[in-house]
Design an enzyme around this catalytic site. Structure first.
Site, short mmCIF file in Angstrom:
data_model
loop_
_atom_site.label_atom_id
_atom_site.label_comp_id
_atom_site.label_asym_id
_atom_site.label_seq_id
_atom_site.Cartn_x
_atom_site.Cartn_y
_atom_site.Cartn_z
NE ARG A 272 -4.03 -1.54 -0.14
CZ ARG A 272 -4.00 -2.52 -1.34
NH1 ARG A 272 -3.67 -2.84 -1.21
NH2 ARG A 272 -5.32 -3.54 -1.00
CD GLU B 276 -3.68 3.06 -5.67
OE1 GLU B 276 -4.50 2.53 -5.35
OE2 GLU B 276 -2.25 2.85 -4.84
CG HIS C 214 -3.23 -1.10 -6.75
ND1 HIS C 214 -3.93 -0.21 -5.57
CD2 HIS C 214 -3.75 -2.46 -6.46
CE1 HIS C 214 -3.78 -0.99 -4.91
NE2 HIS C 214 -4.11 -1.93 -5.53
N1 LIG Z 1 -0.84 -4.48 -5.36
C1 LIG Z 1 -1.46 -5.12 -5.61
O1 LIG Z 1 -2.42 -5.24 -5.99
C2 LIG Z 1 -1.83 -5.68 -4.44
C3 LIG Z 1 -1.69 -5.80 -2.77
N2 LIG Z 1 -2.04 -6.63 -2.08
C4 LIG Z 1 -1.73 -5.89 -0.40
O2 LIG Z 1 -0.39 -6.56 -0.12
C5 LIG Z 1 -0.31 -6.60 1.37
C6 LIG Z 1 0.57 -8.70 1.98
O3 LIG Z 1 -1.09 -9.05 1.57
P1 LIG Z 1 -1.30 -10.30 1.79
O4 LIG Z 1 0.65 -11.31 2.01
O5 LIG Z 1 -2.71 -11.67 1.45
O6 LIG Z 1 -1.71 -10.21 3.19
P2 LIG Z 1 -1.53 -11.11 4.48
O7 LIG Z 1 -1.67 -10.50 6.44
O8 LIG Z 1 -1.37 -12.87 4.39
O9 LIG Z 1 -0.03 -10.61 5.52
C7 LIG Z 1 0.44 -9.26 5.63
C8 LIG Z 1 1.54 -9.60 7.16
O10 LIG Z 1 2.04 -8.28 7.30
C9 LIG Z 1 2.29 -8.27 8.39
N3 LIG Z 1 2.53 -7.69 9.04
C10 LIG Z 1 1.49 -6.78 9.79
N4 LIG Z 1 2.23 -5.39 10.27
C11 LIG Z 1 3.66 -5.52 10.07
C12 LIG Z 1 4.55 -4.95 10.50
N5 LIG Z 1 4.73 -3.20 11.25
N6 LIG Z 1 5.97 -4.75 10.32
C13 LIG Z 1 6.22 -6.20 9.73
N7 LIG Z 1 4.64 -6.85 9.08
C14 LIG Z 1 3.90 -6.39 9.45
C15 LIG Z 1 1.71 -9.40 9.17
O11 LIG Z 1 1.88 -10.27 10.21
C16 LIG Z 1 0.92 -10.32 7.79
O12 LIG Z 1 1.85 -12.08 8.17
C17 LIG Z 1 -1.55 -5.69 1.43
O13 LIG Z 1 -1.29 -4.32 1.87
C18 LIG Z 1 -3.08 -5.95 0.27
O14 LIG Z 1 -3.27 -5.19 0.20
C19 LIG Z 1 -2.19 -8.10 -2.26
C20 LIG Z 1 -2.36 -8.24 -2.99
C21 LIG Z 1 -2.43 -7.12 -4.57
O1 LIG Z 2 -6.24 -6.89 -2.65
C1 LIG Z 2 -5.53 -6.35 -2.69
O2 LIG Z 2 -4.97 -5.74 -1.64
C2 LIG Z 2 -5.87 -4.93 -3.72
O3 LIG Z 2 -4.93 -4.15 -3.81
C3 LIG Z 2 -5.87 -5.22 -5.35
O4 LIG Z 2 -6.06 -4.33 -5.54
P1 LIG Z 2 -7.38 -4.61 -6.65
O5 LIG Z 2 -8.33 -5.18 -6.16
O6 LIG Z 2 -6.64 -4.80 -7.23
O7 LIG Z 2 -8.16 -2.78 -6.78
#
Ligand SMILES: NC(=O)C1=CN([C@@H]2O[C@H](COP(=O)(O)OP(=O)(O)OC[C@H]3O[C@@H](n4cnc5c(N)ncnc54)[C@H](O)[C@@H]3O)[C@@H](O)[C@H]2O)C=CC1
Ligand SMILES: O=C(O)C(=O)COP(=O)(O)O
Length: 806
Positions: A494, A523, A542
């Site tokens: 994010r 965004e 994104h």
């Molecule tokens: N760019 C995109 O399109 C996408 C972005 N994301 C983002 O990626 C991130 C991770 O998603 P997931 O792996 O599915 O979530 P998840 O919940 O599986 O992993 C997040 C991890 O971050 C850790 N965490 C929490 N606070 C923390 C801190 N202060 N320092 C270090 N680690 C910390 C948690 O313990 C957890 O293991 C989220 O922000 C999600 O919104 C996810 C999918 C697509």
């Molecule tokens: O799943 C997430 O956290 C994402 O950031 C993906 O975002 P989107 O559904 O592609 O707008």
């Protein structure tokens, strides 16, 4: 663990089942729908429950008549059932009218090569009894017709192994073992590479263990009905209380379909969603796809919608919940990050928020790797330069990845997948995550370090944590001062976790050599955003989750979650409500009912004008406290207490919040009790402290209203009122009478009720001693009229009585 899959007389399956399997086998090449129809017709309408399957090639896996199997302990029954449910692609429960007859069919894809997307479609989303775990992974069981117990045992082992690999990717290896079909079984189980050999070993043992030699694990029945996994927890408010609620809040009552169980709900899809998901939604609800709504347009529409589906581009603010006037019951986030949804407001409004937490994991991880490699080799700027007619080989010399250290910040689903891939590129991977289990990191060969250690030793830093108040601007001037000079940063998490101004400064002074960013604080970012325009920044709009495959999976995952939630099922991907595993849920199901009834009973014993402030709940259980999740029970007791005395509508989402708002202090106590170690609970006791009761006998010696109940044969029973032991099933309504214990009392009351044609379903007398004080608890199917109740009160021996609606 034990498996017994033979019928009592030793035959594997009966004729009817054999025939069913034969017929279904011939349909293997067919679409799922005819097969489902065939199942229904085979067993006759009255015998079959709802069958749901969608498209594709399917085949029948197990079809068993429960009542013909050897009796096994219910716990084992439930355990294996739960495991199967969470691992099968589609599980179809065909429940007959007789609870002892239960047909279980597991449908699975015939070939292990079917695309994972297709399999998603097989998940049972209908009004069935089973919900499958929402995964993108292939977990298929195919039992042949003559499965022996030993084979099932092996399969079980293999399932157990595959089960511990929670985060399989669709591309993970498939262990596929086939014995001659006429002999036994084929099992296809997926496992991550590291577990492959174990799973293979387990599966290849099929048929090689002596049948029925050892104790086995069971699909067999007990006398009680089969576990009911599609437990409903009243997320959908009843029309009257729902309408009252909006009035109570001073909001106009919306004369729409909301709350009406018969009308089709309306789902607003506010951002682009995959067609497969839309199709599922359209099968269940009216779907309004309105993209790019301005905040005020969203607020204007929302009061006509029961559910809202968004991606990251829509802010679901408190204004949206307010504008919904209580109609919005579910917000579905078609992705992971829920930082664009005001969870506090959702909870206050009793609106469930669900997301699709796994479907885009691989896509995001792949995008992280794409940014890492393309940044290191200047792919984007060199491409732009070529398109501008240049040939700048010296300008775009890159850096190598092999042997470099990558710090993965946030070792969750995406982070761990990035780590896995980066190791494949020959990088040394370290990670920081305060909440990640060390074993998980060790299994991937990653060292978990402190924040400072990780950022100060890394050549590349990749961000994968959620945006929360703690992580907001975690990367700021102070942080950049600690990094290695020339570090490269990737952010697909994010934008808000980086202080963007600080990053510009760090890029300008060379502390950070390059950044590759998929996400931004605002965004889309303003056109002149200095980060986006920076020559050392690679930016994408994104795109992390934006692959064809991920979006199709996300759409189905969120559609299923939203549909399930609208039906009142407890969502496995709930963000603001307890998430409870299906097997735990099935075990707790009767206690959930007991909890609500005890709450309803206790509150109706309170004398008018006597405000309730304290509620004490005592759970007697043989379970370790960590092994017994009481959040649902607490929520249901709260619901039971609050709903009869208010216009509030309480569900598992807002129970704690509503209790707090009303100044209700709820405390819980566990008492170890090992009389019934198999059951999750022995009893639940509800005490309303320091209140007056309209039925004085309900008061304990300490002056609290006290009621206690147990689950007997799957049915909730009232077992204690005040200091009196009773035993009455908590069904229908209840009359509690205190009287002087003497002959003929049951007859007196029975006659009065009989004259009014009121059916007594249960009766129990609890007394202090013979011919002293007694409490008579009478369960009635109908509500007696005032006249009859008055007559009961006039029986000379009756000292007090109360009528309770459960
Ligand atoms: N760019 C995109 O399109 C996408 C972005 N994301 C983002 O990626 C991130 C991770 O998603 P997931 O792996 O599915 O979530 P998840 O919940 O599986 O992993 C997040 C991890 O971050 C850790 N965490 C929490 N606070 C923390 C801190 N202060 N320092 C270090 N680690 C910390 C948690 O313990 C957890 O293991 C989220 O922000 C999600 O919104 C996810 C999918 C697509
Ligand atoms: O799943 C997430 O956290 C994402 O950031 C993906 O975002 P989107 O559904 O592609 O707008």
């Amino acid at each position: 663990m034990f498996v017994e899959t033979r019928t009592k007389d030793g035959k594997a399956l009966d004729d009817e089942t054999e025939e069913a399997i034969e017929k279904l086998k011939t349909m293997v090449e067919n679409d799922g729908k005819p097969a489902a129809k065939a199942l229904q017709s085979m067993f006759g309408k009255e015998k079959s429950g709802k069958v749901c399957c969608y498209g594709g090639t399917i085949t029948l896996t197990i079809l068993k008549k429960y009542e013909e199997m050897t009796t096994m302990q219910e716990k084992h029954d439930q355990e294996i059932f739960g495991i199967l449910c969470s691992h099968a692609m589609a599980v179809i429960g065909l429940r007959t009218l007789n609870p002892c007859q239960y047909y279980l069919a597991i449908l699975c894809v015939a070939a292990p090569t079917v695309h994972p997307l297709r399999m998603q479609v097989f998940k049972c989303v209908g009004d069935g009894y089973i919900t499958c775990e929402a995964t993108t992974f292939m977990r298929v069981l195919w039992f042949g017709r003559d499965m022996q117990s030993a084979d099932a045992l092996c399969l079980y082992k293999a399932i157990a192994i595959s089960r511990s690999t929670e985060e399989l990717s669709p591309k993970d290896s498939i262990c596929y073992s086939q014995t001659p079909l006429d002999q036994v079984v084929m099992a296809t189980i997926t496992a991550r590479a590291s577990h492959l050999s174990l799973a293979a070993a387990a599966a290849s043992n099929l048929s090689s263990v002596a049948p029925l030699s050892s104790a086995s694990l069971s699909f067999a029945s007990s006398r009680s009905p089969p576990p009911f996994l599609g437990l409903r927890l009243a997320l959908t408010p009843k029309t009257p209380s729902f309408c009252k609620r909006t009035e109570g809040r001073g909001l106009p009552v919306e004369a729409t379909a909301a709350g009406s169980s018969s009308a089709r709900p309306t789902i607003l899809v506010a951002e682009k969603l995959g067609e497969a998901g839309l199709e599922l939604l359209r099968g269940f609800a009216n779907v309004d796809c309105s993209y790019n709504l301005a905040p005020e347009e969203l607020c204007a529409k929302i009061s006509l919608c029961d559910a809202l589906i968004v991606r990251s581009g829509t802010k679901v603010t408190r204004d949206v919940f307010e504008a919904s006037k209580g109609r919005l019951k579910v917000v579905g986030r078609a992705g992971v990050g829920i930082d664009n949804v005001d969870l506090q407001a959702a909870t206050e409004y009793g609106c469930l928020v669900v997301n699709a937490p796994t479907a885009n994991t691989v896509a995001a991880a792949e995008h992280g790797i794409a940014l890492l490699t393309s940044m290191a080799r200047n792919v984007a700027p060199s491409d732009a330069s070529m398109k501008a007619g240049k040939w700048q080989r010296n300008k775009y010399v890159g850096v190598s990845l092999v042997g470099k250290t990558l710090a993965v910040m946030g070792f969750g689903k995406v982070g761990s997948e990035v780590a896995r891939r980066a190791k494949g590129l020959g990088m040394h991977v370290i990670a920081h995550d305060p909440y990640a289990p060390a074993e998980k990191a060790r299994a991937i060969g990653v060292e978990l370090l402190s924040f400072d250690e990780a950022i100060s030793t890394a050549d590349f830093i990749s961000l994968h944590m959620p945006l929360t108040p703690t992580t907001s601007k975690l990367f700021n001037d102070e942080t950049f001062a600690k990094v290695k000079k020339g570090v490269r940063i990737i952010n697909v998490a994010r934008g808000g976790v980086i202080d963007e101004d600080a990053l510009v400064r760090a890029l300008d002074d060379g502390k950070v050599a390059q950044a590759a960013l998929d996400v931004f604080t605002v965004e889309p970012p303003p056109k002149d955003n200095r980060l986006v325009m920076h020559e050392n920044v690679t930016a994408t709009p994104h795109l992390g989750a934006s692959t064809v495959e991920a979006q199709a999976c996300v759409a189905i995952e969120i559609a299923e979650a939203v549909i399930g939630a609208l039906k009142g099922e407890l969502a496995a991907t709930a963000v603001n409500a307890p998430m409870v595993a299906a097997e735990v849920l099935s075990e707790l199901a009767p206690y959930v009912i007991l909890a609500e009834k005890l709450g309803r009973l206790a509150v109706q014993l309170v004398a008018g004008g006597s405000g309730i402030k304290g509620v004490k709940i005592v759970y007697k259980s043989a379970r370790d406290p960590d092994d017994l999740d009481t959040r649902i029970l607490r929520a249901m007791i709260t619901k039971g207490i609050i709903e009869p005395i208010s216009s509030a509508f309480v569900n598992i989402v807002n129970a704690d919040y509503t209790a707090k708002q009303r100044g209700l202090r709820i405390s819980e106590e566990r008492i170890f009790h090992d009389d019934s170690p198999e059951a999750p609970l022995d009893s639940i006791q509800v005490q309303l402290t320091n209140v007056e009761s309209k039925f004085a006998s309900a008061l304990s010696d300490a002056g609290d209203i006290r009621v206690e109940g147990k689950v007997k044969d799957g049915i909730p029973h009232l077992t204690l009122v005040g200091s009196f032991t009773v035993d009455v099933s908590l069904e229908g309504s209840l009359i509690l009478c205190r009287q002087v214990d003497q002959p003929g009392m049951i007859g007196y009351v029975g006659r009065i009720l009989g004259d009014e044609n009121i059916n007594i379903n249960f009766m129990s007398v609890g007394r202090t001693a013979p011919r002293k004080q007694a409490i008579m608890a009478i369960g009635v199917d109908e509500e007696p009229n005032k006249e009859s109740l008055k007559k009961i009160g006039e029986i000379p021996a009756v000292e007090e009585f109360v009528f309770i609606e459960l």
